[in-house]
Design an enzyme around this catalytic site. Structure first.
Site, PDB file in Angstrom:
ATOM      1  N   ASP A  39       0.881  -1.133  -0.005  1.00  0.00           N
ATOM      2  CA  ASP A  39       0.175  -0.098   0.063  1.00  0.00           C
ATOM      3  C   ASP A  39       0.740   1.325  -0.062  1.00  0.00           C
ATOM      4  O   ASP A  39       2.016   1.188   0.547  1.00  0.00           O
ATOM      5  CB  ASP A  39      -1.031   0.117   1.164  1.00  0.00           C
ATOM      6  CG  ASP A  39      -2.057   1.000   0.995  1.00  0.00           C
ATOM      7  OD1 ASP A  39      -2.977   0.841   0.225  1.00  0.00           O
ATOM      8  OD2 ASP A  39      -2.074   2.284   1.918  1.00  0.00           O
ATOM      9  N   THR A  40       0.487   2.407  -0.661  1.00  0.00           N
ATOM     10  CA  THR A  40       1.105   3.408  -0.584  1.00  0.00           C
ATOM     11  C   THR A  40       0.331   4.591  -0.488  1.00  0.00           C
ATOM     12  O   THR A  40      -0.800   4.719  -0.528  1.00  0.00           O
ATOM     13  CB  THR A  40       1.508   3.741  -2.267  1.00  0.00           C
ATOM     14  OG1 THR A  40       2.352   2.707  -2.623  1.00  0.00           O
ATOM     15  CG2 THR A  40       2.329   5.072  -2.471  1.00  0.00           C
TER      16      THR A  40
END
Length: 196
Positions: free
Chosen positions: A78-79
């Protein structure tokens, strides 16, 4: 072979760059998966992105068991984009995207990507933090970018590998991490898990 639990074509491309054979393990309910990304009040960006990555991994492991697919390591990532302690997630609409780009204009922000791998009943985790400085953006720049639609589904309303590259004056850190999968950290946890 590993499972990649991500809808991101960028993450698939980056895994291919590492030469890692993989199959997609996508959620049955994309809306439920998106709900995992809700920010808790007062949550720090680094804490947030690690927590969401672990939740996505748990979700993917349940999906793997329910679908009775052959066992293999499962990779999630996830970013998030952080301006100070503010988390700039995926924009709700074009107006939200334009507002985010105005906030980033002329500023340095952080891009934090967390990675988690479930392999042999153990979880291996890593994170990458990079700094990105945007040049000052005019309203015409913002309007043209928003009109392109490239902001859709992107944390912070931009994709470094696309048209937004023209806005970026400087980066410090991991280009692949900014894209959504830090290759150095990913390769390290794959090796540690015996999956590469």
């Amino acid at each position: 072979m590993i499972y990649l639990a991500s809808q991101s074509p960028r993450r698939r491309q980056l895994l291919e760059q590492l030469g890692v054979p993989h199959a997609l393990l996508l959620p049955d309910d994309a809306d439920a998966a998106e709900a995992l990304e809700a920010v808790r009040p007062g949550e720090a960006p680094g804490t947030y992105v690690r927590r969401v990555t672990r939740l996505k991994l748990e979700h993917a492991m349940r999906a793997l068991a329910q679908r009775q697919r052959p066992p293999a390591p499962v990779l999630c990532a996830d970013t998030t984009v952080a301006l100070g302690r503010a988390i700039l997630g995926k924009p709700r609409d074009a107006q939200d995207a334009a507002a985010m780009l105005r906030q980033l204009s002329g500023q340095t922000h952080r891009v934090i990507t967390a990675v988690a791998l479930h392999a042999a009943d153990a979880v291996h985790e890593a994170a990458s933090e990079s700094r990105v400085r945007f040049a000052p953006l005019g309203e015409d720049d913002i309007a043209a970018y928003v009109d392109s639609g490239e902001w859709q589904g992107k944390a912070g309303a931009y994709a470094i590998q696309g048209r937004a590259a023209a806005f970026i004056a400087h980066i410090s850190g991991s280009y692949s991490g900014i894209m959504g999968l830090p290759l150095f950290e990913t390769a390290r946890i794959l090796r540690a898990a015996g999956a590469q």
